[in-house]
Scaffold this active site. Structure first.
Site, PDB file in Angstrom:
ATOM      1  N   TYR A  30      18.059  36.818  32.850  1.00 33.36           N
ATOM      2  CA  TYR A  30      17.136  36.427  31.776  1.00 33.36           C
ATOM      3  C   TYR A  30      17.769  35.525  30.725  1.00 33.36           C
ATOM      4  CZ  TYR A  30      14.248  40.220  33.614  1.00 33.36           C
ATOM      5  OH  TYR A  30      13.492  41.034  34.430  1.00 33.36           O
ATOM      6  N   HIS A  61      11.852  33.278  27.312  1.00 40.19           N
ATOM      7  CA  HIS A  61      11.561  34.546  26.622  1.00 40.19           C
ATOM      8  C   HIS A  61      12.751  35.029  25.806  1.00 40.19           C
ATOM      9  CE1 HIS A  61       8.322  37.261  26.129  1.00 40.19           C
ATOM     10  NE2 HIS A  61       8.663  38.201  26.979  1.00 40.19           N
ATOM     11  N   TYR A  70      14.799  46.014  26.796  1.00 42.39           N
ATOM     12  CA  TYR A  70      13.806  45.108  27.376  1.00 42.39           C
ATOM     13  C   TYR A  70      12.715  44.861  26.336  1.00 42.39           C
ATOM     14  CZ  TYR A  70      16.229  45.307  31.793  1.00 42.39           C
ATOM     15  OH  TYR A  70      17.202  45.207  32.752  1.00 42.39           O
ATOM     16  N   ASN A  77       9.500  44.841  25.910  1.00 39.07           N
ATOM     17  CA  ASN A  77       8.348  45.672  25.559  1.00 39.07           C
ATOM     18  C   ASN A  77       8.684  46.904  24.732  1.00 39.07           C
ATOM     19  OD1 ASN A  77       7.072  43.779  27.117  1.00 39.07           O
ATOM     20  ND2 ASN A  77       6.261  45.212  28.614  1.00 39.07           N
ATOM     21  N   ASP A 126      10.078  34.006  20.904  1.00 38.04           N
ATOM     22  CA  ASP A 126       9.431  32.864  21.551  1.00 38.04           C
ATOM     23  C   ASP A 126       7.947  32.812  21.214  1.00 38.04           C
ATOM     24  OD1 ASP A 126       9.601  35.316  23.253  1.00 38.04           O
ATOM     25  OD2 ASP A 126       8.232  34.199  24.537  1.00 38.04           O
ATOM     26  N   ASN A 162       4.423  41.179  23.318  1.00 39.23           N
ATOM     27  CA  ASN A 162       4.720  42.605  23.485  1.00 39.23           C
ATOM     28  C   ASN A 162       5.916  43.079  22.658  1.00 39.23           C
ATOM     29  OD1 ASN A 162       2.575  43.068  25.219  1.00 39.23           O
ATOM     30  ND2 ASN A 162       3.766  42.556  27.040  1.00 39.23           N
TER      31      ASN A 162
END
Length: 195
Positions: free
Chosen positions: A20, A25, A71, A73, A98, A119
């Site tokens: 990632y 993101h 993460y 969320n 973002d 989220n």
């Protein structure tokens, strides 16, 4: 709000893991990583905060940088753990993340508001029990089709997009003294005047 109440914590939102790192993101991580590197400090894993934390000194003031490792969320649980431990108020927190609704190379600084479907922001607002914190919305552009959003944000920006994003991250870093001093109008003028 008192002008003397400045930013004490910058949270960069993103997802942990090499896969990632370079994705759109994770531009929130890009910002705090850049600040830590330029101040020659390093992030340390802090299990009690479910994140990586770094402390830098800017203009004689302590500033903490946080990368939640939960993460996206579940970002809020890390943010609230740090805020409670260091007695940091919501209005002393800046969350960088973002933003699909801004073109790459643009940023918006604002205090308060909703989560706009993000989220990580939704979870942070819920965990803090307040939306009254500062946000740095980092433009990543929109793919143009709602069905493509997930793949798009988890994809890597083009070379041109990366250069545009990094340029505004430079501006954000140069605004740190104003943000820490609570001179938000000056920081806003600098960031919003970016061509």
């Amino acid at each position: 709000m008192s002008a003397s109440v400045g930013i004490r914590l910058i949270v960069g939102l993103g997802n942990p893991g090499e896969q990632y790192e370079a994705t759109r993101h994770n531009v929130g991580f890009w910002l705090v990583d850049r600040v830590a590197r330029d101040f020659r400090e390093t992030f340390r894993a802090e299990p009690k905060f479910q994140g990586q934390l770094c402390r830098v000194s800017v203009a004689g003031s302590d500033l903490r940088l946080l990368k939640p490792m939960t993460y996206m969320n579940h970002s809020g649980r890390s943010v609230v753990a740090v805020a409670r431990y260091f007695d940091i108020l919501p209005e002393q927190i800046l969350v960088a993340y973002d933003e699909l609704d801004l073109p790459a190379g643009r940023v918006k600084l604002k205090r308060g508001g909703g989560h706009a479907g993000h989220n990580g922001m939704r979870d942070t607002i819920t965990a803090l029990g307040s939306a009254d914190f500062w946000r740095l919305r980092i433009g990543i552009s929109h793919p143009g089709n709602k069905a493509q959003v997930v793949g798009y944000v988890l994809g890597r920006p083009s070379k041109e997009e990366s250069e545009a994003i990094n340029s505004v991250l430079d501006d954000a870093e140069r605004s740190l003294p104003e943000l820490i001093a609570g001179r938000f109008h000056l920081a806003t003028n600098r960031l919003h005047s970016t061509p």
